[in-house]
Design an enzyme around this catalytic site. Sequence first.
Site, PDB file in Angstrom:
ATOM      1  CG  MET A  45       2.631  18.457   1.508  1.00  0.00           C
ATOM      2  SD  MET A  45       2.981  20.148   0.996  1.00  0.00           S
ATOM      3  CE  MET A  45       2.485  21.038   2.473  1.00  0.00           C
ATOM      4  CG  ASP A  96      -1.845  23.360   9.087  1.00  0.00           C
ATOM      5  OD1 ASP A  96      -1.594  22.193   8.776  1.00  0.00           O
ATOM      6  OD2 ASP A  96      -1.120  24.322   8.746  1.00  0.00           O
ATOM      7  CG  HIS A 105       1.832  20.574  11.833  1.00  0.00           C
ATOM      8  ND1 HIS A 105       0.712  19.876  12.199  1.00  0.00           N
ATOM      9  CD2 HIS A 105       1.689  20.851  10.511  1.00  0.00           C
ATOM     10  CE1 HIS A 105      -0.085  19.752  11.156  1.00  0.00           C
ATOM     11  NE2 HIS A 105       0.480  20.330  10.123  1.00  0.00           N
ATOM     12  CG  HIS A 118      -1.367  17.789   7.977  1.00  0.00           C
ATOM     13  ND1 HIS A 118      -1.419  19.125   7.632  1.00  0.00           N
ATOM     14  CD2 HIS A 118      -2.428  17.216   7.368  1.00  0.00           C
ATOM     15  CE1 HIS A 118      -2.459  19.340   6.863  1.00  0.00           C
ATOM     16  NE2 HIS A 118      -3.094  18.204   6.688  1.00  0.00           N
ATOM     17  CG  ASP A 157       2.407  20.602   6.986  1.00  0.00           C
ATOM     18  OD1 ASP A 157       2.827  21.698   7.380  1.00  0.00           O
ATOM     19  OD2 ASP A 157       1.284  20.153   7.289  1.00  0.00           O
ATOM     20  CG  MET A 205      -6.522  21.712   6.228  1.00  0.00           C
ATOM     21  SD  MET A 205      -4.884  21.825   6.970  1.00  0.00           S
ATOM     22  CE  MET A 205      -4.012  22.793   5.741  1.00  0.00           C
ATOM     23  CG  MET A 231      -1.805  17.647   3.552  1.00  0.00           C
ATOM     24  SD  MET A 231      -1.011  19.251   3.597  1.00  0.00           S
ATOM     25  CE  MET A 231       0.324  18.908   4.733  1.00  0.00           C
ATOM     26  CB  SER A 265       4.361  24.128  10.218  1.00  0.00           C
ATOM     27  OG  SER A 265       4.509  23.380   9.036  1.00  0.00           O
TER      28      SER A 265
END
Length: 222
Positions: free
Chosen positions: A35, A173, A31, A64, A33, A135, A66, A6
């Site tokens: 946000m 994750d 990966h 991913h 993330d 998650m 979020m 990640s």
Amino acid sequence: MIIAPSLLAADPSCFGRDAARAERSGAEWLHLDIMDGHFVPNISFGPAVVRAVRPHFKGTLDVHLMCSKPEILLQSFVEAGADRITVHVELGEQVTPLLWKIRSLGRKVGLAVNPPTRVSEIRPYLDLVDLVLVMTVNPGFGGQPFIEECIPKVQQVAGWRRELGLKFRLEVDGGINDKTAAECARAGADTFVAGTSIFRHRSLGTAVRRMRKVAAAFAPVS
Ligand code: DX5
Ligand code: ZN
């Protein structure tokens, strides 16, 4: 078994260098993330970072989201080089249109479920996705402790996959290290996102190979 370092745990001042390190480590996926400071109480990075690391990582970019309103971002992430895009089942009514939109953009579709959310919420979507992300921490930050109570959710999703004869990947994750990767592999996970436990090593290759070996050793015999 797929290991997905990640980028959240990498050095933000050197994302390109760390993506190249992840490439050399033999990790199949990277990966990312994303946000938005609304769906989760943190802001990370956006399409510009995906675009920046794309030339440095030849494997799969696993994005991913979020984010509370991901539909306004999908095109930008696709153009930036995302191969797979995962959204959260907590988005409710938005989920089905989002899954179809990602598919229509020619990308692999993922659906994530947070620790407090009942795993039954994702059951109606299983035949629409290429990946389920369970998650194992509350999203928003790297370096959090693994939530053991999420393991039965991994088992349940793996059971549905078997019963329904589906082929989606089962990703975990949050707080994933060699020990928790083994627990999740035993429960049926086959794709492991790991930030802190991988990027804290000088040799990412050693960390990735060890996690893959441990996960493979504990995977149930199919
Ligand atoms: C949580 C993030 C983290 C990150 C990995 O919102 O999704 O789970 O990818 O974090 P660690 O450092 O726990 O591997
Ligand atoms: Zn993530």
